[in-house]
Motif scaffolding. Sequence first.
Motif, PDB file in Angstrom:
ATOM      1  N   PRO A 508       0.834  -1.215   0.000  1.00 22.61           N
ATOM      2  CA  PRO A 508       0.000   0.000   0.000  1.00 22.61           C
ATOM      3  C   PRO A 508       0.868   1.265   0.000  1.00 22.61           C
ATOM      4  O   PRO A 508       2.054   1.225   0.314  1.00 22.61           O
ATOM      5  CB  PRO A 508      -0.801  -0.122   1.301  1.00 22.61           C
ATOM      6  N   VAL A 509       0.253   2.383  -0.352  1.00 26.98           N
ATOM      7  CA  VAL A 509       0.965   3.664  -0.361  1.00 26.98           C
ATOM      8  C   VAL A 509       1.401   4.031   1.055  1.00 26.98           C
ATOM      9  O   VAL A 509       2.502   4.539   1.274  1.00 26.98           O
ATOM     10  CB  VAL A 509       0.062   4.767  -0.949  1.00 26.98           C
ATOM     11  N   SER A 513       7.436   2.823   2.380  1.00 24.56           N
ATOM     12  CA  SER A 513       8.507   1.881   2.719  1.00 24.56           C
ATOM     13  C   SER A 513       9.610   1.911   1.672  1.00 24.56           C
ATOM     14  O   SER A 513       9.356   2.213   0.490  1.00 24.56           O
ATOM     15  CB  SER A 513       7.950   0.454   2.818  1.00 24.56           C
ATOM     16  N   ALA A 514      10.805   1.582   2.100  1.00 25.54           N
ATOM     17  CA  ALA A 514      11.949   1.521   1.187  1.00 25.54           C
ATOM     18  C   ALA A 514      11.760   0.425   0.152  1.00 25.54           C
ATOM     19  O   ALA A 514      12.186   0.560  -1.001  1.00 25.54           O
ATOM     20  CB  ALA A 514      13.233   1.285   1.980  1.00 25.54           C
ATOM     21  N   VAL A 515      11.093  -0.664   0.533  1.00 23.17           N
ATOM     22  CA  VAL A 515      10.870  -1.775  -0.398  1.00 23.17           C
ATOM     23  C   VAL A 515      10.011  -1.308  -1.567  1.00 23.17           C
ATOM     24  O   VAL A 515      10.298  -1.591  -2.743  1.00 23.17           O
ATOM     25  CB  VAL A 515      10.208  -2.963   0.322  1.00 23.17           C
ATOM     26  N   ALA A 519      10.960  -0.838  -5.538  1.00 22.76           N
ATOM     27  CA  ALA A 519      10.180  -1.517  -6.572  1.00 22.76           C
ATOM     28  C   ALA A 519       9.698  -0.535  -7.635  1.00 22.76           C
ATOM     29  O   ALA A 519       9.725  -0.827  -8.835  1.00 22.76           O
ATOM     30  CB  ALA A 519       8.991  -2.236  -5.939  1.00 22.76           C
ATOM     31  N   LEU A 520       9.251   0.658  -7.202  1.00 21.92           N
ATOM     32  CA  LEU A 520       8.803   1.670  -8.154  1.00 21.92           C
ATOM     33  C   LEU A 520       9.948   2.165  -9.035  1.00 21.92           C
ATOM     34  O   LEU A 520       9.781   2.369 -10.242  1.00 21.92           O
ATOM     35  CB  LEU A 520       8.179   2.852  -7.397  1.00 21.92           C
ATOM     36  N   GLU A 542       7.355   9.067  -7.944  1.00 19.55           N
ATOM     37  CA  GLU A 542       6.723   8.556  -6.727  1.00 19.55           C
ATOM     38  C   GLU A 542       7.777   7.873  -5.845  1.00 19.55           C
ATOM     39  O   GLU A 542       7.768   8.031  -4.612  1.00 19.55           O
ATOM     40  CB  GLU A 542       5.612   7.570  -7.083  1.00 19.55           C
ATOM     41  N   SER A 543       8.680   7.140  -6.470  1.00 16.69           N
ATOM     42  CA  SER A 543       9.749   6.481  -5.716  1.00 16.69           C
ATOM     43  C   SER A 543      10.616   7.502  -4.998  1.00 16.69           C
ATOM     44  O   SER A 543      10.953   7.337  -3.811  1.00 16.69           O
ATOM     45  CB  SER A 543      10.613   5.646  -6.667  1.00 16.69           C
ATOM     46  N   LEU A 544      10.950   8.596  -5.687  1.00 14.17           N
ATOM     47  CA  LEU A 544      11.780   9.638  -5.079  1.00 14.17           C
ATOM     48  C   LEU A 544      11.059  10.297  -3.904  1.00 14.17           C
ATOM     49  O   LEU A 544      11.681  10.562  -2.851  1.00 14.17           O
ATOM     50  CB  LEU A 544      12.149  10.680  -6.138  1.00 14.17           C
ATOM     51  N   ALA A 545       9.790  10.536  -4.059  1.00 18.27           N
ATOM     52  CA  ALA A 545       9.026  11.169  -2.967  1.00 18.27           C
ATOM     53  C   ALA A 545       9.007  10.274  -1.730  1.00 18.27           C
ATOM     54  O   ALA A 545       9.174  10.753  -0.592  1.00 18.27           O
ATOM     55  CB  ALA A 545       7.597  11.451  -3.448  1.00 18.27           C
TER      56      ALA A 545
END
Length: 957
Positions: A508-509, A513-515, A519-520, A542-545
């Motif tokens: 979930p958003v 989490s780092a995982v 993944a993103l 989104e991963s950076l945020a």
Amino acid sequence: MSARSVSPVLVGRSTELDTLEAALADAPGAVLVGGEAGVGKTRLLREFAGRATGRGERVLVGGCLELGSDGLPFAPFTAMLRGLVREIGIDGVAGLLPRSATAGLARLLPEFGEPETDAASGEERARLFELVLTLLERLAERSPTVLMIEDAHWADRSTRDLLGFLIRNRGTAPLLIAVTYRTDELHRTHPLRRLLAELGRVDRVRRVEVTRLTRSEVGELARGLMGDEPPAALIDRVYERSEGNPLFVEALLARDGSMVSALPESLRDLLLAAVQGLPEETHDALRMASAGGTRIEHTLLAAVSGMDDAALTRVLRPAVEANVLAVDGDGYAFRHALIREAIHDDLLPGEHTRLHTRYAEALENDPALVPSGRLWVELSHHWYSAHDATWALVSAYRAAGDARKAVAYPECLAMLSRVLELWDKVPDARECIGIAHDELLEQAVTAAELAGEYERGIKLATAALRDIEALGDDARCVALLERRGRMKYDLAMPGYIDDLRAAARRLPVDPPSAVRARALSTLAQYARLISGNAEADTAARESLAIARRIADTDAEVHALLTLFCVDIDYDGSLDEILEVERIAQRSGNQHPLLRVAVLRSHYLEGSGRHEEAAEVARAGVELAGEFGLARTHGSFLSINMAEPLVSLGRWDEALTCLRRALDQDPVATIRTSLHVLSGEVALARGDLAEAERQLTPASEMMWRKTQDYFAMIRLESALRLAQGRPADALASVTGVLDNPGLPDDARYAWPVLLVGADACARLPDRAHAAAMLDRIERRAAGLHVRGPLQEAHRITFTAQAALARGVHDSAAWDASAAAWERIAQPYPQARCLTHAAEAAVLTGDRDPAATLLHHAAALAERLRARPLAEHIETLRRRARLNGAQPPTERPPHGLTPRELEVLRLVAQGRTNRDIAETLFISAKTASVHVSNILTKLKVASRGEAAATAHRLGLATV
């Protein structure tokens, strides 16, 4: 020639052949050719003999028989004489000798009658020796003559004496005596040793040591024997077992291209020949040693055998003297791994189990018997061989931990695989090693990915997912899906993007989490290859945020790097990626620096900054080696190192880099570019067959990215054009015409469009050519030019397209040549200079044309670009521009062109070994060149030579 079977393929013997050819050109003289059994001495001489007879030179052959001192005297000379009689007849031989002297040859061959006397006096012996020498010299006076004496280690006393007499007393006629012998047969008291030592001091006697093949040479030999490209894993196994001995390579390769599991009887007999005559107690000791591996410490063997040092030394001495064992530091090594294998295979089942148990117990009692890093590996091996599943499992898991700490990931995977194999055989396996089966699988997946064993990794990840799905641990499932997706991509397997999308959706958003961030980011990295930049940009941002929200530096670095490569601007600066590099360095995690090196070198090459790109990639390759990732990240970075070297015209360096990377057996997605770059160098140098051979594996890929697909098309279309098939070249180019808008489109499309325009100029069907040129120009008009490299391609394309329409624009080609010169790419510069000269000739500007061709010819000669050089020479001849050619400049101080090449590498700080690999010569030859350079420059050291090279402007081309 010897009746033994020899390989139809000669591999890796150019230096030895050069020595034989030089000795024949300098005859009279002799060459003593040594090497172990099966290393290729006979094959070498057969190749040399074929060349000599092809030139009209005479080759005489005789072989010694395996009968020792009790055998036939003068056996090789009898065989030589019999062959000569078959060739020119009794009368022909008699015509070469003084009248009535031929009766003396009756001692060698009955066809010449009966000896004048039965007395075996020293005088008769001397007359025979003189007669043979006279015969050989008379033959050599008619044409250069080679006398080959094979297997001199079996020579009887009379043969050795006559051989020594001939070599010491040769006259002035061009007679070369080539002698082969087995070095592994020459025990300390062997009678040939003394003769070889004496002959080595005679003027014009050369020594040649035929050594084992390298891994790449074993691959070349296997390819020649199989008639097809062998799998890299097969080459690895054959090389490991054969240790580079060509005869063993042939014996180990089955007819279907697989490797035989059991040694052929003929090979076993050859390997064990030296063992058979040893004392029984030495036999026993060798059987014990065979269970310890190819190399064994003296103290360990003493502990296993129960003998004290003196007794063990006495028992093993005959094996050392017979060259079965060699002293190696504080222990012993079998002369060849297959000897150990043959002895070990002869152990009876009970004997096998007892011996390995004794080894394991000895190591447990005294771990200091082997180096600490080897202890658990050795214990696992011996307990496994002794069929003790529990202790083999425990030892293997401990060995895996040691391997992981040493970044030896293939070895870590091998040990974890053994633990998994033994798991069901040990009821309390979890308690023995302290982890559950699903955790063990996760460790194995990680090791497999880091080792580049992706097929194995995918199977392990699938098994681990089944276990962890049942546990309901979503975070661990996401990590496994991400790993499996990456490995599927590297194997060009379908479904990789499905795994990565499933991983990104799994968590979930909230909570972040780092995982999920990782993944993103991974999804973004690979999604851009098939769905464009929109999905990739969204996922990366989104991963950076998430990474910044949870202050996870590793995740932040990964996301920033992905964003950088979503849409690379080659007109921009490196500030963005340099900042990411600083963040990664501050984090203390070095692994992201490998990806930084990939993207930084990729950007620099795309910007036309080839020198910088090569150095960044070179540092990355070294870093990958330190991390134990040479096969994966190191091989990928080798592409980024070789590509700028090709651009710079440092083709030999590039080929060395590419060969090393291919020897690592990288995955298909990496191999493609390695093959393409190798093929392009071969094509530029006129080796169309090699270019085709490199194209074949590249064209069999399931394409995942522009860099690979367009690069393959680039090679294929250029090769078809070089083969005189412009229509087929244009058919290849359509792959780029039909696929616009892929990531990094312009960078990789421009070179293909340039080939397409060239093909249009050569196509006989002018209507089809005009239609294709329209399509190609429309595609080019849609490309956005970024950076000086793409600008050079655009300018050149404009000139080439005009030429395809019959317009010879000298100014356009001059501008193209200047653009390539600005970014230091000599090959396209030379091609553009040639086109400019052609255009100048057509307008009557002969002097500028001559100057342009002179410059182009110098570049082509340095690159050894034979087709271009030949084209330039043809243009000169047809335009009658030879008289206008400026004088060729010669290097100062009497340096030869080869010495100048070596000096430039010395100035770069290269060692003799590096120079040898770069120029495809032996290290010894490189050393000779360096010595000659020091003498000619009148300097005392390599450093002074480098300084002189820089002062004289010789350090760069």
